[in-house]
Design a protein around this motif. Structure first.
Motif, PDB file in Angstrom:
ATOM      1  N   ARG A 380      37.443  46.079  26.378  1.00 28.00           N
ATOM      2  CA  ARG A 380      37.901  46.019  27.517  1.00 28.00           C
ATOM      3  C   ARG A 380      35.785  45.792  27.800  1.00 28.00           C
ATOM      4  NH1 ARG A 380      37.676  51.521  26.975  1.00 28.00           N
ATOM      5  NH2 ARG A 380      39.826  51.378  27.621  1.00 28.00           N
ATOM      6  N   SER A 422      46.068  41.260  37.989  1.00 27.56           N
ATOM      7  CA  SER A 422      46.269  42.359  36.313  1.00 27.56           C
ATOM      8  C   SER A 422      44.581  41.288  35.477  1.00 27.56           C
ATOM      9  CB  SER A 422      47.091  41.927  35.763  1.00 27.56           C
ATOM     10  OG  SER A 422      47.276  40.425  35.179  1.00 27.56           O
ATOM     11  N   GLY A 423      44.741  42.457  35.102  1.00 33.74           N
ATOM     12  CA  GLY A 423      43.216  42.983  34.069  1.00 33.74           C
ATOM     13  C   GLY A 423      42.533  42.866  34.075  1.00 33.74           C
ATOM     14  N   GLU A 424      40.877  43.114  33.336  1.00 33.44           N
ATOM     15  CA  GLU A 424      39.300  42.548  34.603  1.00 33.44           C
ATOM     16  C   GLU A 424      39.370  41.119  35.017  1.00 33.44           C
ATOM     17  OE1 GLU A 424      38.767  44.875  30.801  1.00 33.44           O
ATOM     18  OE2 GLU A 424      39.287  43.601  30.392  1.00 33.44           O
ATOM     19  N   LYS A 438      38.374  46.035  37.333  1.00 33.40           N
ATOM     20  CA  LYS A 438      39.517  45.706  36.404  1.00 33.40           C
ATOM     21  C   LYS A 438      40.675  45.769  37.463  1.00 33.40           C
ATOM     22  CE  LYS A 438      42.531  46.880  32.918  1.00 33.40           C
ATOM     23  NZ  LYS A 438      42.679  47.951  31.957  1.00 33.40           N
ATOM     24  N   TRP A 439      41.821  44.669  37.451  1.00 33.15           N
ATOM     25  CA  TRP A 439      43.061  45.498  38.619  1.00 33.15           C
ATOM     26  C   TRP A 439      43.737  46.620  38.055  1.00 33.15           C
ATOM     27  CZ3 TRP A 439      43.503  43.318  43.527  1.00 33.15           C
ATOM     28  CH2 TRP A 439      43.707  41.908  43.243  1.00 33.15           C
TER      29      TRP A 439
END
Length: 459
Positions: A380, A422-424, A438-439
Motif C-alpha cells: 500500500r 483502479s488501484g493507487e 486510491k480509486w
C-alpha cells in the motif's frame, strides 16, 4: 545597542527601521519548480517579485492577500515555495558559497524548517541532511514542512544540540548552527520580541551558544565548513561566541570572509569577515552570520553509548528489486539511485545511502521517507512516494479541477469528471503533484497525511 552600532550607522535610523513592518519574502523550492517557471507563475497571479541579493531563489513579494493568504495558495500547499524572511536565507547561502558540494550536512537547530528545506534544495535531495530540533513539539512542524517540500534525504532527530560532538564526531562535511538566541533582530516581525530581553539573559544564552558551537565543531570533518548564525545583534551572542571557538581550538579554526557573498555585503562586514546585519542596512531583520573552516582534527568528547537494538533491517537486493518493480508497475515511479530500502515490521522505508554510517552511532526519530505498508496482496503506497519521487509525467497521474483540488487539501475524497481507473493514483493540480490516492469505484480516496490537511479559506 547604541554602544555596538558601527560608526557609519545611527540610532535614529535603527529605531525607525525596527518600527517599520517587514517586507514579505519567499524562497522558491527548486525541488519542485525552477525559478524561471515560478517567476512566470507569479506574473500570472499578479505577484510582484524583487530578487533577494544573497539568495538566488529568494524574492521579496507584493501580493494581494485580502482574499487568500499566501500560505493558503495552491502553490504554497504544493510545496513550490516557502514563506521565509529574507535575512534568514543568508546562512544557507553562506554555507553553500563557492559552489560547495556536500554529502553530509547537519542542521543543528532546524525547526520550523525554512533553512532545512533550503539546504535540501541546495543538495538537490542527494547525500544526507540530519535535521535536529530540541523541542519535541516543533519536530512535528519540521516534519510537516519537510514533507510538504518534497525532501527525501533528511533524517530528523530530537536532542539538545550539545550531544552531536560526542555522538557523531567528524561525521559532517558541513554544519549549520542557527543558534537559539535572545532574538531582538526579529522585533519588526514580533513586537513582543523585546519583552523578556535582559542583559542577564543575553549572557546566559551566550553560554549555551558556546557549548553548541563547540559541539558543532567536533561534529565537523577536518576541512569541513560551518556557519554560525543568530537573529540577534548583541556581540556577546555573536562575535564573542565565534572568538570563544577560536580560543578553544586555536589554529584549527579559520574565519572565512563573507565579503563576496553578494553585492554590497561590505556594508555589514566586520573586521573578522562576519556579517553583522542591522535592520536599516538591507531593510530586513537583524541578523548575524559567520562562516568557519575546520582546518584539522581535534579530540572529541568521550561518551558512553546505549542505543539499544536498531529497529530497521536493510532489505535484501532481491526484495528491493521486487519492491522497485511493483512500484514501477503500480505508479510508474523509479527509486533514486542513492537510496536503499529498509524494513520495520510491515513498513517499507527509503533511506539515503549516505545515512548508513550513522545508523549504528545515533538514534534518529525519523529517517528518509516511508514509501509503503505491506499487506496480503502486496504494498500500500504512501503519500511521500508521490510528493518526493513522482515527476508528474507518470502514466498513472490524474489532474484534478481547482474545486476538486481544494476538496483534496481539506482531506476529502474526490470524484473527478470523465475519469475512472483502479488501484493507487498520483493526484495533480495542473502539473503539480499534490498527493496519492486510491480509486474506490468512481471516487479517489484521499491519502493526504493529517498534518497537511487544511480546513478553510483555500485558493
Amino acid at each position: 545597542m547604541r554602544s555596538i552600532l558601527p560608526q557609519q550607522l545611527n540610532m535614529e535610523d535603527f529605531i525607525a527601521a525596527c518600527q517599520r513592518p517587514l517586507r514579505k519574502s519567499l524562497r522558491v523550492n527548486t525541488l519542485k519548480i525552477s525559478v524561471a517557471d515560478f517567476i512566470e507563475r507569479a506574473k500570472d497571479k499578479g505577484w510582484q517579485l524583487e530578487p533577494v541579493p544573497w539568495c538566488k531563489t529568494g524574492f521579496w513579494i507584493e501580493a494581494d492577500e485580502s482574499v487568500v493568504p499566501l500560505g493558503n495558495t495552491a502553490e504554497h500547499m504544493s510545496g513550490l515555495f516557502y514563506i521565509q524572511e529574507a535575512s534568514s536565507m543568508m546562512p544557507v547561502s553562506a554555507l553553500f558559497a563557492q559552489n560547495s558540494q556536500f554529502t553530509s550536512v547537519l542542521d543543528m537547530a532546524a525547526a520550523p524548517g525554512s533553512k532545512t528545506t533550503q539546504i535540501a534544495a541546495e543538495m538537490n535531495n542527494h547525500g544526507v541532511l540530519v535535521a535536529n530540533e530540541f523541542s519535541a513539539s516543533r519536530v512535528k512542524v519540521l516534519h510537516a514542512n519537510v514533507e510538504r517540500c518534497g525532501v527525501r534525504n533528511a533524517a530528523l532527530s530530537n536532542y539538545d544540540g550539545r550531544v552531536f560532538g560526542g555522538w557523531l564526531p567528524e561525521q559532517f562535511d558541513a554544519v549549520l548552527i542557527d543558534a537559539p538566541c535572545s532574538g531582538e533582530g526579529t522585533v519588526r516581525k514580533d513586537a513582543d520580541a523585546m519583552k523578556n530581553w535582559s542583559k542577564a539573559s543575553v549572557l546566559s544564552i551566550s553560554d549555551t551558544q558556546k557549548d553548541l558551537i563547540e559541539s558543532a565543531f567536533h561534529a565537523l570533518k577536518p576541512g569541513g565548513v560551518m556557519v554560525y548564525s543568530t537573529c540577534t545583534l548583541s556581540i556577546e551572542e555573536n562575535q564573542q561566541v565565534c572568538h570563544h571557538l577560536k580560543q578553544v581550538f586555536a589554529d584549527q579554526v579559520e574565519f572565512e570572509s563573507l565579503t563576496d557573498l553578494f553585492p554590497h555585503a561590505d556594508k555589514a562586514l566586520t573586521a573578522e569577515g562576519f556579517l553583522h546585519i542591522f535592520p536599516q542596512v538591507y531593510d530586513c531583520e537583524g541578523f548575524f552570520v559567520a562562516r568557519i573552516r575546520k582546518l584539522g582534527s581535534v579530540d572529541a568528547p568521550k561518551v558512553k553509548k546505549r542505543l539499544g537494538k536498531f529497529p530497521f533491517e536493510k532489505a535484501s537486493a532481491k526484495l528491493q528489486a521486487d519492491i522497485q518493480s511493483q512500484l514501477k508497475a503500480a505508479l510508474d515511479i523509479d527509486f533514486p539511485q542513492d537510496t536503499s530500502v529498509w524494513l520495520r515490521d510491515k513498513d517499507v522505508w527509503l533511506f539515503p545511502n549516505a545515512l548508513e554510517p550513522m545508523l549504528g552511532e545515533f538514534r534518529f526519530s525519523r529517517m528518509g521517507i516511508k514509501i509503503a505498508e505491506t499487506h496480503k496482496k502486496g504494498y500500500r503506497w504512501q503519500h511521500q512516494v508521490a510528493t518526493t519521487l513522482a515527476t508528474g509525467n507518470e502514466a498513472t497521474a490524474v489532474v484534478l479541477s481547482v474545486d476538486d483540488a481544494r476538496e483534496w487539501f481539506m482531506g476529502r475524497d474526490v470524484r473527478p469528471e470523465n475519469v475512472t481507473g483502479s488501484g493507487e493514483v498520483i493526484v495533480k493540480l495542473a502539473n503539480d503533484v499534490i498527493g496519492l490516492g486510491k480509486w474506490v469505484g468512481n471516487r479517489i480516496k484521499n491519502g493526504l497525511p493529517r498534518e497537511l490537511v487544511r480546513d478553510k479559506n483555500l485558493f
